[in-house]
Design a protein around this motif. Structure first.
Motif, mmCIF file in Angstrom:
data_model
loop_
_atom_site.group_PDB
_atom_site.id
_atom_site.type_symbol
_atom_site.label_atom_id
_atom_site.label_comp_id
_atom_site.label_asym_id
_atom_site.label_seq_id
_atom_site.Cartn_x
_atom_site.Cartn_y
_atom_site.Cartn_z
ATOM 1 N N THR A 185 0.834 -1.187 0.000
ATOM 2 C CA THR A 185 0.000 0.000 0.000
ATOM 3 C C THR A 185 0.877 1.249 0.000
ATOM 4 O O THR A 185 2.112 1.173 -0.043
ATOM 5 C CB THR A 185 -0.932 0.002 1.232
ATOM 6 O OG1 THR A 185 -1.874 1.074 1.128
ATOM 7 C CG2 THR A 185 -0.147 0.167 2.527
ATOM 8 N N ARG A 186 0.230 2.392 0.045
ATOM 9 C CA ARG A 186 0.882 3.676 0.300
ATOM 10 C C ARG A 186 0.069 4.354 1.391
ATOM 11 O O ARG A 186 -1.149 4.444 1.274
ATOM 12 C CB ARG A 186 0.935 4.541 -0.964
ATOM 13 C CG ARG A 186 1.801 3.927 -2.053
ATOM 14 C CD ARG A 186 1.803 4.749 -3.339
ATOM 15 N NE ARG A 186 2.573 4.056 -4.359
ATOM 16 C CZ ARG A 186 3.892 4.127 -4.497
ATOM 17 N NH1 ARG A 186 4.573 4.901 -3.654
ATOM 18 N NH2 ARG A 186 4.518 3.458 -5.434
ATOM 19 N N SER A 187 0.727 4.788 2.435
ATOM 20 C CA SER A 187 -0.005 5.331 3.569
ATOM 21 C C SER A 187 0.750 6.491 4.182
ATOM 22 O O SER A 187 1.932 6.368 4.510
ATOM 23 C CB SER A 187 -0.226 4.242 4.621
ATOM 24 O OG SER A 187 -0.777 4.788 5.801
ATOM 25 N N LYS A 188 0.055 7.611 4.359
ATOM 26 C CA LYS A 188 0.663 8.773 4.994
ATOM 27 C C LYS A 188 0.918 8.524 6.480
ATOM 28 O O LYS A 188 1.671 9.262 7.129
ATOM 29 C CB LYS A 188 -0.262 9.993 4.837
ATOM 30 C CG LYS A 188 -1.633 9.816 5.453
ATOM 31 C CD LYS A 188 -2.500 11.048 5.245
ATOM 32 C CE LYS A 188 -3.896 10.865 5.805
ATOM 33 N NZ LYS A 188 -3.944 10.513 7.222
ATOM 34 N N ASP A 189 0.287 7.483 7.020
ATOM 35 C CA ASP A 189 0.447 7.183 8.443
ATOM 36 C C ASP A 189 1.680 6.330 8.734
ATOM 37 O O ASP A 189 2.104 6.223 9.881
ATOM 38 C CB ASP A 189 -0.797 6.442 8.948
ATOM 39 C CG ASP A 189 -2.044 7.283 8.857
ATOM 40 O OD1 ASP A 189 -2.193 8.182 9.695
ATOM 41 O OD2 ASP A 189 -2.853 7.067 7.942
ATOM 42 N N LYS A 243 -9.373 -7.861 4.553
ATOM 43 C CA LYS A 243 -9.256 -6.530 5.156
ATOM 44 C C LYS A 243 -10.176 -6.407 6.368
ATOM 45 O O LYS A 243 -9.755 -5.924 7.438
ATOM 46 C CB LYS A 243 -9.588 -5.449 4.122
ATOM 47 C CG LYS A 243 -9.485 -4.045 4.714
ATOM 48 C CD LYS A 243 -9.894 -2.966 3.731
ATOM 49 C CE LYS A 243 -8.793 -2.631 2.772
ATOM 50 N NZ LYS A 243 -9.096 -1.372 2.004
ATOM 51 N N ALA A 259 -4.396 1.624 10.211
ATOM 52 C CA ALA A 259 -4.374 2.596 9.103
ATOM 53 C C ALA A 259 -3.683 1.998 7.873
ATOM 54 O O ALA A 259 -4.122 2.214 6.728
ATOM 55 C CB ALA A 259 -3.668 3.877 9.534
ATOM 56 N N ASP A 262 -6.052 -0.642 6.406
ATOM 57 C CA ASP A 262 -7.225 -0.017 5.799
ATOM 58 C C ASP A 262 -6.893 0.703 4.500
ATOM 59 O O ASP A 262 -7.739 0.824 3.603
ATOM 60 C CB ASP A 262 -7.847 0.968 6.801
ATOM 61 C CG ASP A 262 -9.243 1.392 6.396
ATOM 62 O OD1 ASP A 262 -10.001 0.537 5.896
ATOM 63 O OD2 ASP A 262 -9.576 2.580 6.572
ATOM 64 N N SER A 263 -5.662 1.175 4.370
ATOM 65 C CA SER A 263 -5.274 1.916 3.160
ATOM 66 C C SER A 263 -4.922 0.998 1.993
ATOM 67 O O SER A 263 -4.714 1.484 0.876
ATOM 68 C CB SER A 263 -4.067 2.807 3.466
ATOM 69 O OG SER A 263 -2.899 2.018 3.673
ATOM 70 N N THR A 264 -4.847 -0.300 2.240
ATOM 71 C CA THR A 264 -4.440 -1.240 1.187
ATOM 72 C C THR A 264 -5.568 -1.388 0.175
ATOM 73 O O THR A 264 -6.642 -1.907 0.515
ATOM 74 C CB THR A 264 -4.085 -2.610 1.797
ATOM 75 O OG1 THR A 264 -3.087 -2.422 2.813
ATOM 76 C CG2 THR A 264 -3.546 -3.556 0.727
ATOM 77 N N PRO A 265 -5.383 -0.947 -1.059
ATOM 78 C CA PRO A 265 -6.498 -0.879 -2.003
ATOM 79 C C PRO A 265 -6.940 -2.219 -2.576
ATOM 80 O O PRO A 265 -8.101 -2.389 -2.940
ATOM 81 C CB PRO A 265 -5.950 0.023 -3.119
ATOM 82 C CG PRO A 265 -4.467 -0.181 -3.070
ATOM 83 C CD PRO A 265 -4.135 -0.400 -1.629
#
Length: 403
Positions: A185-189, A243, A259, A262-265
């Motif tokens: 994923t890509r996550s700002k957290d 998920k 987070a 949850d961000s994994t598309p």
């Protein structure tokens, strides 16, 4: 160029084009043995699968082949591993010095390196059976074709069709009681791309992740499940169901575990984790098994790929230096068995330690873990520093010393 002109093994059929197959083919080529790799899949599936860490001992094997840079180009460095508790408190940090990469990209890099150097590879060749001839083997594939060579090497993984066919009485892989999941994923957290793999002992599972340059986040999760799932059950579970399950499992854990999940598309995968301590014999007649086909470790100690690579160089040396395949196969097992069994046992122990304890056990674990992490660093030294010298000859004396 042959390293030994008098070798009696001139040709080999290799079943499986994962990790062991291409590496072994390249070493056999150096020893003057022509190896052809036969892969059951119709085409490469380089985008499929989880990720792994390739340790210094595995990278050293690639160095010997001169293909380390090919592999490092598709990976990222892990410089340390930080361990956290369920509240996010850091319990300790160990140096790592490993290469983090997707399994599919590792397979691709090894395959392309082998093909570039003249190794023949055929897809769509699902192994069916093998028969010994007067001076070699005849291999039968599901499409009705055959191949002949001096020897057959099964490089086809933990659920090896070669092993099941040639050694039907051999022990089967054992479910370890752990289910693994993984995603990208890509996550700002998430933490920045600082080379640190962060691993958390969570309330109901174990979660690890690392952000690589380019900001992609590689994450995995392990949880204990006593009952072994049916074959294909976890692999067939859809992304959204994984998920939901994982978010529920980790809802009480520290930020950013939920987070990141949850961000994994898309593309969360699940897989039961198996190991196989060893077989009584890794070989029968002119057939030998390498890597996970002969001995399989769980991923908890990050040594599966490296063990397969070490197998490849040792087996090639034995075939190069000893007069018959049978002697070479026996020497190979003698030289490798003790080392791999220790690592498999350590993998099982490490996996068991990921179980979520009760409150008191968590408090004790948080207290003593820093001490055990220091011991862990010492324990990895003989694993990471192990080297196989290609130019050193395998003799009866060196084999006897290993027994």
């Amino acid at each position: 160029m042959r390293d030994l002109e008098t070798t009696r093994t001139r040709s080999a059929v290799l079943i499986g084009c994962g990790i062991a197959g291409p590496v072994l083919a390249l070493f056999l080529q150096r020893a003057g043995i022509e190896a052809v790799i036969y892969e059951g899949k119709e085409e490469p599936r380089d985008e499929v699968g989880a990720f792994l860490n390739l340790a210094p001992n595995g990278l050293a094997v690639l160095d010997t082949l001169g293909i380390r840079e090919d592999v490092e180009a598709v990976g990222s460095q892990t410089t340390s591993t930080a361990f956290l508790n369920h509240h996010g408190k850091k319990l300790g940090e160990n140096p790592a010095e490993t290469l983090l990469l997707k399994r599919g990209l590792l397979n691709k890099a090894l395959r392309e390196a082998a093909v570039k150097r003249g190794v023949r590879l055929e897809f769509g060749k699902f192994f069916k059976s093998v028969e010994e001839t007067a001076d070699g083997v005849r291999v039968h594939f599901a499409d009705g074709t055959t191949a002949e060579a001096d020897i057959l090497i099964g490089c086809d993984g933990i659920h090896s069709k070669t092993r099941y066919t040639v050694m039907p009485d051999a022990p089967h892989p054992e479910y370890t009681g752990v289910i693994g999941t993984a995603g990208y994923t890509r996550s700002k957290d998430a933490a920045p791309a600082d080379g640190v793999m962060r691993m958390s002992f969570c309330y109901k599972g174990f979660f690890g992740y690392q952000t690589i340059p380019g900001e992609e986040v590689y994450w995995f999760e392990n949880y204990h499940q006593a009952e072994e799932p049916a074959r294909g059950e976890t692999e067939g579970t859809p992304h959204e169901e994984w998920k939901a399950r994982l978010l529920e499992r980790h809802r009480k854990d520290h930020h950013p575990v939920s987070a990141i999940i949850d961000s994994t598309p898309s593309g969360i995968i699940g897989y039961p984790i198996y190991d196989m301590l060893t077989l009584p014999l890794w070989h029968r007649g002119r057939v030998c098994l390498v890597g996970d086909a002969a001995h399989a470790t769980s991923p908890h100690v990050g040594q599966g790929a490296s063990m397969a690579m070490e197998d490849a160089i040792v087996l090639a040396k034995c075939l190069r230096d000893l007069p018959t395949p049978q002697e070479a196969f026996a020497a190979f097992q003698s030289l490798r068995q003790e080392r791999v069994e220790k690592i498999i046992k350590e993998g099982r122990r490490t996996g068991n330690q990921k179980a979520a304890p009760n409150g008191l056990q968590r408090a004790v674990r948080d207290l003593v873990l820093p001490f055990f992490l220091k011991l862990g660093v010492k324990a990895t030294i003989p694993v990471y520093t192990y080297r196989v010298a290609w130019d050193e000859k395998v003799t009866e004396k060196t084999v006897a010393a290993a027994r």
